[in-house]
Structures are given as structure tokens and as C-alpha cells.
Design an enzyme around this catalytic site. Structure first.
Site, PDB file in Angstrom:
ATOM      1  N   TYR A 191       0.820  -1.225   0.000  1.00  0.00           N
ATOM      2  CA  TYR A 191       0.000   0.000   0.000  1.00  0.00           C
ATOM      3  C   TYR A 191       0.847   1.265   0.000  1.00  0.00           C
ATOM      4  O   TYR A 191       0.442   2.292  -0.536  1.00  0.00           O
ATOM      5  CB  TYR A 191      -1.013  -0.026   1.162  1.00  0.00           C
TER       6      TYR A 191
ATOM      7  N   ARG B  62       1.608   1.779  -3.569  1.00  0.00           N
ATOM      8  CA  ARG B  62       0.422   2.264  -4.278  1.00  0.00           C
ATOM      9  C   ARG B  62       0.163   3.736  -3.961  1.00  0.00           C
ATOM     10  O   ARG B  62      -0.228   4.511  -4.816  1.00  0.00           O
ATOM     11  CB  ARG B  62      -0.806   1.439  -3.881  1.00  0.00           C
TER      12      ARG B  62
ATOM     13  N   VAL C 273     -10.052   3.884  -4.940  1.00  0.00           N
ATOM     14  CA  VAL C 273      -9.511   4.310  -3.652  1.00  0.00           C
ATOM     15  C   VAL C 273      -8.430   5.376  -3.826  1.00  0.00           C
ATOM     16  O   VAL C 273      -7.809   5.790  -2.865  1.00  0.00           O
ATOM     17  CB  VAL C 273      -8.949   3.094  -2.865  1.00  0.00           C
TER      18      VAL C 273
ATOM     19  N   HIS D  81     -15.026   1.557  -1.512  1.00  0.00           N
ATOM     20  CA  HIS D  81     -13.952   0.613  -1.165  1.00  0.00           C
ATOM     21  C   HIS D  81     -12.857   1.255  -0.318  1.00  0.00           C
ATOM     22  O   HIS D  81     -11.782   0.691  -0.170  1.00  0.00           O
ATOM     23  CB  HIS D  81     -13.362   0.000  -2.441  1.00  0.00           C
TER      24      HIS D  81
HETATM   25  P1  OAD Z   1     -11.729  -3.481 -13.327  1.00  0.00           P
HETATM   26  O1  OAD Z   1     -10.258  -3.449 -13.534  1.00  0.00           O
HETATM   27  O2  OAD Z   1     -12.369  -4.789 -13.015  1.00  0.00           O
HETATM   28  O3  OAD Z   1     -12.455  -2.947 -14.631  1.00  0.00           O
HETATM   29  C1  OAD Z   1     -12.066  -1.759 -15.245  1.00  0.00           C
HETATM   30  C2  OAD Z   1     -12.919  -1.586 -16.473  1.00  0.00           C
HETATM   31  O4  OAD Z   1     -12.586  -0.329 -17.024  1.00  0.00           O
HETATM   32  C3  OAD Z   1     -12.733  -2.635 -17.556  1.00  0.00           C
HETATM   33  O5  OAD Z   1     -13.997  -3.107 -17.983  1.00  0.00           O
HETATM   34  C4  OAD Z   1     -12.008  -1.878 -18.683  1.00  0.00           C
HETATM   35  O6  OAD Z   1     -12.437  -2.284 -19.968  1.00  0.00           O
HETATM   36  C5  OAD Z   1     -12.469  -0.462 -18.432  1.00  0.00           C
HETATM   37  N1  OAD Z   1     -11.527   0.573 -18.856  1.00  0.00           N
HETATM   38  C6  OAD Z   1     -10.180   0.538 -18.938  1.00  0.00           C
HETATM   39  N2  OAD Z   1      -9.678   1.722 -19.336  1.00  0.00           N
HETATM   40  C7  OAD Z   1     -10.743   2.530 -19.536  1.00  0.00           C
HETATM   41  C8  OAD Z   1     -10.900   3.891 -19.963  1.00  0.00           C
HETATM   42  N3  OAD Z   1      -9.864   4.672 -20.256  1.00  0.00           N
HETATM   43  N4  OAD Z   1     -12.158   4.382 -20.035  1.00  0.00           N
HETATM   44  C9  OAD Z   1     -13.234   3.623 -19.731  1.00  0.00           C
HETATM   45  N5  OAD Z   1     -13.149   2.334 -19.335  1.00  0.00           N
HETATM   46  C10 OAD Z   1     -11.928   1.806 -19.232  1.00  0.00           C
HETATM   47  O7  OAD Z   1     -12.061  -2.393 -12.229  1.00  0.00           O
HETATM   48  P2  OAD Z   1     -13.340  -2.231 -11.305  1.00  0.00           P
HETATM   49  O8  OAD Z   1     -14.585  -2.581 -12.028  1.00  0.00           O
HETATM   50  O9  OAD Z   1     -13.220  -0.899 -10.686  1.00  0.00           O
HETATM   51  O10 OAD Z   1     -12.032  -3.880  -5.333  1.00  0.00           O
HETATM   52  O11 OAD Z   1     -13.069  -3.318 -10.217  1.00  0.00           O
HETATM   53  C11 OAD Z   1     -13.918  -3.349  -9.122  1.00  0.00           C
HETATM   54  C12 OAD Z   1     -13.181  -3.738  -7.903  1.00  0.00           C
HETATM   55  O12 OAD Z   1     -12.445  -4.938  -8.146  1.00  0.00           O
HETATM   56  C13 OAD Z   1     -12.114  -2.796  -7.440  1.00  0.00           C
HETATM   57  O13 OAD Z   1     -12.613  -1.682  -6.763  1.00  0.00           O
HETATM   58  C14 OAD Z   1     -11.309  -3.664  -6.545  1.00  0.00           C
HETATM   59  C15 OAD Z   1     -11.236  -4.923  -7.377  1.00  0.00           C
HETATM   60  O14 OAD Z   1     -11.257  -6.077  -6.686  1.00  0.00           O
HETATM   61  C16 OAD Z   1     -11.388  -3.793  -4.153  1.00  0.00           C
HETATM   62  O15 OAD Z   1     -10.217  -3.479  -4.072  1.00  0.00           O
HETATM   63  C17 OAD Z   1     -12.247  -4.074  -2.983  1.00  0.00           C
END
Ligand code: OAD
Length: 251
Positions: free
Chosen positions: A64, A67, A101, A117
């Protein structure tokens, strides 16, 4: 399901925006599920679970701290700025719920934000006490390997919702209250999800909550995610390009 970037009609509407890692991608923060996924060098359970912290808190703090250092170098992009700009226009008719986050929404000027989160730059005592502590203490990399301890004897931990942990009820309540208010007052509701793969609950399920409240559901994402069919309207592309167009704001 339409793919269009025509600006949303937000007159007399309540707008709830849900963001995920994709919104910060153009700021240089890696998403979770792409090839350069943040967790690549670590098993998720080792660095982002209560069990991982209990067995190797040094590793977790190193992870962390790195990060934090990386996120501090990043600045909000046009997508963050567009969301902040529409909030200035809508005021209390707006709420942002984010799974990110990194704190970039606040840096961009968002105020009505629920960080579902947690927050990378916040720490807390793992015994739940509220004794204050100096935040520098929690930057493991700078503290020569001493684990940050609370004055009550508890361990200081990152304020992140880890795998296997519940989201904070007050955060979920704030989101629910927003849906509920729109529903009770029969107001038009727009639910806009951006940059999220739609696989992590409960955030992924909020589109269904919005539909139950009679809301229009809109998605902005680089590619079609698993739950794409839950949306009335989908705009595929980079959120930094699409959000300003869709929200009709100059950034
Ligand atoms: P993900 O990494 O699962 O998904 C990110 C999404 O953003 C994907 O569908 C990509 O296609 C899309 N993407 C990438 N670049 C982009 C851009 N420039 N514009 C628009 N879309 C884009 O991330 P989250 O859905 O946020 O949880 O993941 C959810 C949670 O999973 C996170 O918060 C984390 C992780 O486990 C915890 O840490 C509790």
C-alpha cells in the site's frame, strides 16, 4: 441497447454516477483486470485481505505504501473533471459512488462522493478505536520497517475494504437514500456507470437497483463488460473522452 454519445438530458433529473478503475486508467493508475493488473506480482489474498494482513502486515504495508506513492504522482483526467463539473451544475441532485480508492475524484473537485472501497490515503486502527495518529507513521516505506501501531495497542491498517470484508453500512445507506429519494418523489433518475467491469458486488448490482427505481441506465466503458445488457444505453470508449460529451460539460 444503444451506443450513442449524445449528451444526456439531465433537466429535472437526479444523477447517480458509479465509477471504477477504468476512470483512473487515463491518469496512469492500472486497472484490476487488464494485462498489467495491479495484483500481478501478488496474490490478492496476500495483500488485500484481513488474513493476509494478519499473516504478513509488512508485505501489506509495503504494497500500500507503493500504491500511495504511485497514486500521488497521478492527476485527475478529463473524465474526473467532467464528473466534478456536472456535480457543480446539479448540486444535491447528484451523487458519486466510486469503487476507486485513489482519491482522484476529490482532487478533481467532487464533493458528494461515497468511496465504497475506502481511501488509499487514509488509515485506521484495526481495533476500531478513534485515537488520532500521525499519517506519516503509516507510510511503511518511510518508517524503516516499523509497523504502525495505534496508541491503544491495535495495528494501524489501510482504510481499504479488503476481500472478504463488508462495505461500510453508512456508505451503502447514503447510496440507498439517494435511490430512495428519487423513487419516493417520483423524480426522473439517471444511473451512469463508468470504467467498471461490473463483476464486483455490491457495486455491480446497483444498476439493477437503479432499474427498480425506474431509472435510465447508462454505461461508459472501454469494452462491453459482463453486465452490459443491464444498461439502456452504452457508449464504448475512453471515459476521459466520452464523459465530457455525454455530460455536456467543458473540461
Ligand atoms: P476493473 O479493472 O475490473 O475494470 C475496469 C474496467 O474499465 C474494464 O472493464 C475496462 O475495460 C475499463 N476501462 C479501462 N480503461 C478505460 C478507460 N480509459 N475508459 C473507460 N473504461 C476503461 O475495475 P473495477 O470494475 O473498478 O475492489 O473493479 C472493481 C473492484 O475490483 C475494485 O474496486 C477492486 C477490485 O477487486 C477492491 O479493491 C475491494
Amino acid at each position: 441497447m444503444n451506443d450513442t454519445r449524445t449528451p444526456l438530458d439531465l433537466r429535472d433529473s437526479d444523477l447517480i454516477v458509479m465509477t471504477g478503475a477504468g476512470v483512473s486508467a487515463e491518469s496512469g493508475i492500472p486497472t484490476f483486470r487488464d494485462g498489467n493488473g495491479l495484483w500481478e506480482q501478488h496474490r490478492v489474498e496476500d495483500v488485500a485481505s484481513p488474513e493476509g494482513f494478519a499473516s504478513d502486515p509488512v508485505l501489506v504495508w509495503k504494497f500500500y505504501s507503493l500504491r500511495r506513492e504511485a497514486a500521488k504522482q497521478c492527476a485527475p483526467n478529463a473524465g474526473h473533471r467532467a464528473i466534478a463539473a456536472i456535480e457543480r451544475r446539479l448540486g444535491d441532485r447528484f451523487l458519486l459512488a466510486t469503487q476507486n480508492v485513489d482519491g482522484l475524484h476529490r482532487v478533481a473537485g467532487s464533493e458528494r462522493v461515497v468511496e465504497l472501497h475506502g481511501n488509499l490515503f487514509t488509515s485506521r486502527c484495526d481495533r476500531g478505536c478513534s485515537a488520532p495518529f500521525a499519517d506519516e507513521q503509516t507510510y511503511f516505506a518511510k518508517s524503516r520497517g516499523e509497523l504502525p501501531r495505534c496508541r491503544c495497542g491495535g495495528a494501524i491498517r489501510p482504510h481499504i475494504v479488503w476481500f472478504g470484508e463488508m462495505l461500510f453500512p453508512e456508505d451503502l445507506q447514503r447510496v440507498e437514500a439517494f435511490f430512495d429519494r428519487a423513487e419516493r418523489h417520483g423524480r426522473r433518475l439517471v444511473y451512469l456507470a463508468a470504467g467498471t467491469s461490473g463483476v464486483v458486488w455490491p457495486a455491480a448490482g446497483m444498476v439493477q437497483r437503479a432499474r427498480a427505481a425506474g431509472g435510465d441506465t447508462v454505461l461508459v466503458n472501454l469494452e462491453a463488460p459482463a453486465n452490459v445488457h443491464a444498461f439502456d444505453r452504452v457508449a464504448l470508449g475512453k471515459s476521459g473522452e466520452v464523459l465530457p460529451q455525454l455530460l455536456g460539460v467543458e473540461v
